[in-house]
Design a protein around this motif. Sequence first.
Motif, mmCIF file in Angstrom:
data_model
loop_
_atom_site.group_PDB
_atom_site.id
_atom_site.type_symbol
_atom_site.label_atom_id
_atom_site.label_comp_id
_atom_site.label_asym_id
_atom_site.label_seq_id
_atom_site.Cartn_x
_atom_site.Cartn_y
_atom_site.Cartn_z
ATOM 1 N N ARG A 1 -5.156 1.007 -7.763
ATOM 2 C CA ARG A 1 -5.469 2.060 -6.777
ATOM 3 C C ARG A 1 -6.396 1.528 -5.686
ATOM 4 N N HIS B 1 -0.043 3.641 -5.481
ATOM 5 C CA HIS B 1 0.060 5.001 -6.021
ATOM 6 C C HIS B 1 0.489 4.863 -7.472
ATOM 7 N N LEU C 1 -6.370 -1.224 -4.429
ATOM 8 C CA LEU C 1 -5.557 -2.049 -3.531
ATOM 9 C C LEU C 1 -4.508 -1.226 -2.788
ATOM 10 N N GLY C 2 -4.552 0.091 -2.976
ATOM 11 C CA GLY C 2 -3.664 0.967 -2.229
ATOM 12 C C GLY C 2 -2.439 1.458 -2.967
ATOM 13 N N ARG D 1 0.845 -1.193 0.000
ATOM 14 C CA ARG D 1 0.000 0.000 0.000
ATOM 15 C C ARG D 1 0.882 1.245 0.000
ATOM 16 N N GLY D 2 0.539 2.201 -0.851
ATOM 17 C CA GLY D 2 1.302 3.428 -0.959
ATOM 18 C C GLY D 2 2.503 3.349 -1.869
#
Length: 225
Positions: free
Chosen positions: A160, A165, A162-163, A138-139
């Motif tokens: 997105r 970027h 699923l986290g 994530r991120g």
Amino acid sequence: MTSTPRTTSSRTARSRAVDQAAGTGRGTATLTAVPSAQRPARLAVPRPTVGRLRLRPTRRGRGFVVGIVDAAGPDTNGFAPRDRVAWRDAGDELPELLLMDQDDVLGVPGWVSDEQVVSYLGPGLIARALVRTRPFARGEDVRIVSNDRVVAEMTSAWARSLGAHVVDPASVSAVAIHDDVRIRRAGLGSHGRLAQAAVEVFQAIRRGVFDGVPAVAEADSRIAA
């Protein structure tokens, strides 16, 4: 009555449909209505036999056809007349009615519209397969590399959700998810996986994952009678 999506049993029909959905630009083509003058001549279609369904196609696009069950043969578990269903588009001309094995048909949940099925099911199945090729946190920065605009947008939307970027495809430092015909085939053509994959795509549609992805361009998407 809504049924659980089912797997495909016919190897020949499956291969043709997978080739269409996996080929660049073919599986994600804009939905078009079929003029009645180009439809096959109307022939008497018998009642379905054991394990078969008589289907009335209504819309097609991006690798799938959606329609309704006109009649169900004996021992067709989970399907009944007037159920909404979808099946992979082999690219053939569509008659008013056709017969198909129940294992070649996916049940369509009530929360998914016909437009959403033909807009998002085909490329959504590809996007689901692609995001599983490279794990990411994530991120984390992720870039989607695909020449297919719809698949790129769908895969970006799924990542997105699923986290991830999602960054520009030219960003070499990001985790790269590459569109590849072999991945498409693996995601669309294997036994026992298509039904579960379709369930996950339908659930993503319900959550609004693809709301930012344009639907099919044709205002009138119905197949002409």
